[in-house]
Scaffold this active site. Structure first.
Site, PDB file in Angstrom:
ATOM      1  N   LYS A 240      39.956  29.219  35.412  1.00  0.00           N
ATOM      2  CA  LYS A 240      38.568  29.460  35.845  1.00  0.00           C
ATOM      3  C   LYS A 240      38.239  30.943  35.735  1.00  0.00           C
ATOM      4  O   LYS A 240      39.139  31.800  35.764  1.00  0.00           O
ATOM      5  CB  LYS A 240      38.312  28.973  37.281  1.00  0.00           C
ATOM      6  CG  LYS A 240      39.135  29.674  38.380  1.00  0.00           C
ATOM      7  CD  LYS A 240      38.528  30.961  38.915  1.00  0.00           C
ATOM      8  CE  LYS A 240      39.448  31.681  39.889  1.00  0.00           C
ATOM      9  NZ  LYS A 240      39.236  33.090  40.056  1.00  0.00           N
TER      10      LYS A 240
ATOM     11  N   ASP B  16      41.602  28.204  45.786  1.00  0.00           N
ATOM     12  CA  ASP B  16      40.995  27.850  44.492  1.00  0.00           C
ATOM     13  C   ASP B  16      41.360  26.444  44.028  1.00  0.00           C
ATOM     14  O   ASP B  16      40.792  25.949  43.047  1.00  0.00           O
ATOM     15  CB  ASP B  16      41.466  28.835  43.401  1.00  0.00           C
ATOM     16  CG  ASP B  16      40.798  30.202  43.521  1.00  0.00           C
ATOM     17  OD1 ASP B  16      39.753  30.301  44.192  1.00  0.00           O
ATOM     18  OD2 ASP B  16      41.331  31.164  42.939  1.00  0.00           O
TER      19      ASP B  16
HETATM   20  O1  C5P Z   1      44.074  30.980  49.227  1.00  0.00           O
HETATM   21  P1  C5P Z   1      44.968  31.811  48.369  1.00  0.00           P
HETATM   22  O2  C5P Z   1      46.431  31.577  48.668  1.00  0.00           O
HETATM   23  O3  C5P Z   1      44.663  31.704  46.926  1.00  0.00           O
HETATM   24  O4  C5P Z   1      44.677  33.302  48.766  1.00  0.00           O
HETATM   25  C1  C5P Z   1      45.533  34.365  48.421  1.00  0.00           C
HETATM   26  C2  C5P Z   1      45.247  35.540  49.327  1.00  0.00           C
HETATM   27  O5  C5P Z   1      43.955  36.067  49.045  1.00  0.00           O
HETATM   28  C3  C5P Z   1      45.223  35.211  50.799  1.00  0.00           C
HETATM   29  O6  C5P Z   1      46.503  35.312  51.346  1.00  0.00           O
HETATM   30  C4  C5P Z   1      44.292  36.277  51.352  1.00  0.00           C
HETATM   31  O7  C5P Z   1      44.990  37.484  51.504  1.00  0.00           O
HETATM   32  C5  C5P Z   1      43.303  36.472  50.234  1.00  0.00           C
HETATM   33  N1  C5P Z   1      42.066  35.681  50.405  1.00  0.00           N
HETATM   34  C6  C5P Z   1      41.145  36.064  51.365  1.00  0.00           C
HETATM   35  N2  C5P Z   1      40.016  35.306  51.528  1.00  0.00           N
HETATM   36  C7  C5P Z   1      39.768  34.243  50.728  1.00  0.00           C
HETATM   37  C8  C5P Z   1      40.689  33.858  49.734  1.00  0.00           C
HETATM   38  C9  C5P Z   1      41.843  34.609  49.604  1.00  0.00           C
HETATM   39  O8  C5P Z   1      41.335  37.033  52.094  1.00  0.00           O
HETATM   40  N3  C5P Z   1      38.652  33.551  50.918  1.00  0.00           N
END
Ligand code: C5P
Length: 315
Positions: free
Chosen positions: A11, A141
Site C-alpha cells: 500500500k 495496517d
Molecule cells: O500497529 P503497528 O504495529 O503497525 O504500529 C507500529 C508502531 O507505530 C506502533 O508501535 C506505534 O509506535 C506506531 N503507531 C502509532 N500510531 C498508530 C500506528 C502506529 O503510534 N496509529
C-alpha cells in the site's frame, strides 16, 4: 485443498494526518490508503504436523515469532483451536517483492494473506470483517491489507471506510535498499517534536475527523480528479523523516522536479512515490531519477494502483 497461493499487495498512503494521542499509546490518524500492484506472493501449505513454519529467502525477513505472518498464523490457531486440531499446522512461504521496512506495509500484507489463507485452508468461512478484526490485534495496517483498494482509515488506522476505486494511475517508487526506518521511532520523534499540535478535546477531534472524511481529497477521489489528488498528497511524518534522512529528501526533490501529478513519502517511510497519468510518464521519471542517482543502492519500481487486497491465485 492442501495449499493456497495468495497475492499480497503493498500500500501507499495518499494522505496521512496525525490528529493526536490515544490512551493505548498509539496515534489517532486519518489516512487515505491505496493498494498498489507491487505485491508479495504468499503460499500456505498444510504440513501434516502441528507446527507453523515460515520460509522466506529475503535476508531481512525474520522466520520466528517476530514475523507478523507467523504471528497471524498463531493467532488463527488460538482463535480456531478445533480447525487447528483437525487440519494441523502450515508451512508459509513468502516470496518477497515488497521492500522491507519501507512504509509500504510489506509485513502487514503478508500477515493479511496468512489470515485469508488459513481461513481458506481450514475451511472456516470467516467474514472479511472477522479477519480484519483479528488483523487489527497484530498491526494497524493489516485490516486495510485484507480488503485493499482505496479506503479512508481512522482510529489508529484500523477503522476503514471504502472509497471509490482510483483507476489507471501509475506510480514510481524509490527506496534506498540499505535504508530502513523504524515506525515506532518515527512516531515517537513526531510526538516529541509536534505534541503541542495534538488535538486533545473529543469534540474537536471528531470535528477534524469529519472534516477530512468529507474533505477535498475524498471529493477529488470520488470525482476521479487526478491533478487535485496529486496536489493534495500529504504526510505529516515527512516532517520527521526527511530532515533525518537527507538522501530521502533529495530523492523526493528529484521526483518532484519531473512534474508528476504529485510526490510524497509513504507511511513512516522511507519510500517516496510519484503519481503519474500514464505508465510512460512513470517510466520516464524512473529513467531521469536513475540518471541523477546512479547509486546501485537506490531501488526504483514502476507499478500501478490496484483495486484489490489479498487475492487467491492458482497454485
Ligand atoms: O500497529 P503497528 O504495529 O503497525 O504500529 C507500529 C508502531 O507505530 C506502533 O508501535 C506505534 O509506535 C506506531 N503507531 C502509532 N500510531 C498508530 C500506528 C502506529 O503510534 N496509529
Amino acid at each position: 485443498m492442501r495449499a493456497y497461493s495468495l497475492i499480497a499487495p503493498a500500500k501507499i498512503n495518499l494522505y496521512l494526518e496525525i490528529l493526536g494521542d490515544r490512551p493505548d499509546g498509539y496515534h489517532e490518524l486519518v489516512m487515505v490508503m491505496q493498494s498498489i500492484a507491487l505485491a508479495d506472493q504468499v503460499t500456505v501449505h498444510l504440513n501434516g504436523t502441528d507446527r507453523i513454519q515460515v520460509a522466506c529467502e529475503h535476508p531481512e525477513v525474520p522466520l520466528d515469532h517476530t514475523n507478523l505472518a507467523y504471528r497471524a498464523a498463531m493467532l488463527m490457531a488460538e482463535c480456531y483451536p478445533e480447525a487447528y486440531q483437525q487440519y494441523g499446522g502450515v508451512d508459509i512461504r513468502i516470496e518477497k517483492h515488497i521492500p522491507v521496512g519501507a512504509g509500504l506495509a510489506g509485513g502487514s500484507t503478508d500477515a493479511a494473506a496468512v489470515l485469508v489463507g488459513l481461513d481458506l485452508i481450514w475451511g472456516l468461512g470467516a467474514t472479511e470483517g472477522e479477519l480484519q478484526e483479528l488483523g487489527a490485534r497484530l498491526g494497524s495496517d493489516i485490516p486495510f491489507c485484507v480488503s485493499g483498494g482505496t479506503a479512508i482509515a481512522t482510529g489508529r488506522g484500523e477503522a476503514l471506510s471504502p472509497l471509490p476505486d482510483l483507476d489507471g494511475l501509475s506510480v514510481v517508487l524509490g527506496k534506498y535498499r540499505s535504508l530502513s526506518v523504524s515506525t515506532p521511532w518515527v512516531y515517537k520523534t513526531y510526538r516529541q517534536q509536534f505534541e503541542q499540535t495534538y488535538i486533545r478535546e473529543g469534540d474537536r477531534l471528531q470535528h477534524r475527523r469529519q472534516e477530512l472524511q468529507s474533505g477535498a481529497m475524498v471529493t477529488a477521489i470520488s470525482q476521479g480528479d487526478r491533478p487535485t489528488i496529486g496536489h493534495l498528497l500529504h504526510n505529516n511524518l515527512e516532517k520527521v523523516v526527511l530532515p533525518a534522512y537527507p538522501a530521502v529528501a533529495a530523492l523526493k526533490a528529484a521526483m518532484q522536479a519531473c512534474n508528476p501529478l504529485g510526490c510524497m513519502m509513504s507511511g513512516s517511510g522511507p519510500t517516496v512515490f510519484a503519481l503519474t497519468e500514464t505508465p510512460e510518464q512513470a517510466e520516464q521519471i524512473q529513467v531521469t531519477v536513475r540518471e541523477a542517482f546512479p547509486d546501485p543502492d537506490l531501488q526504483l519500481w514502476v507499478t500501478s494502483l490496484s483495486r484489490s487486497g489479498i487475492q487467491m491465485t492458482q497454485l
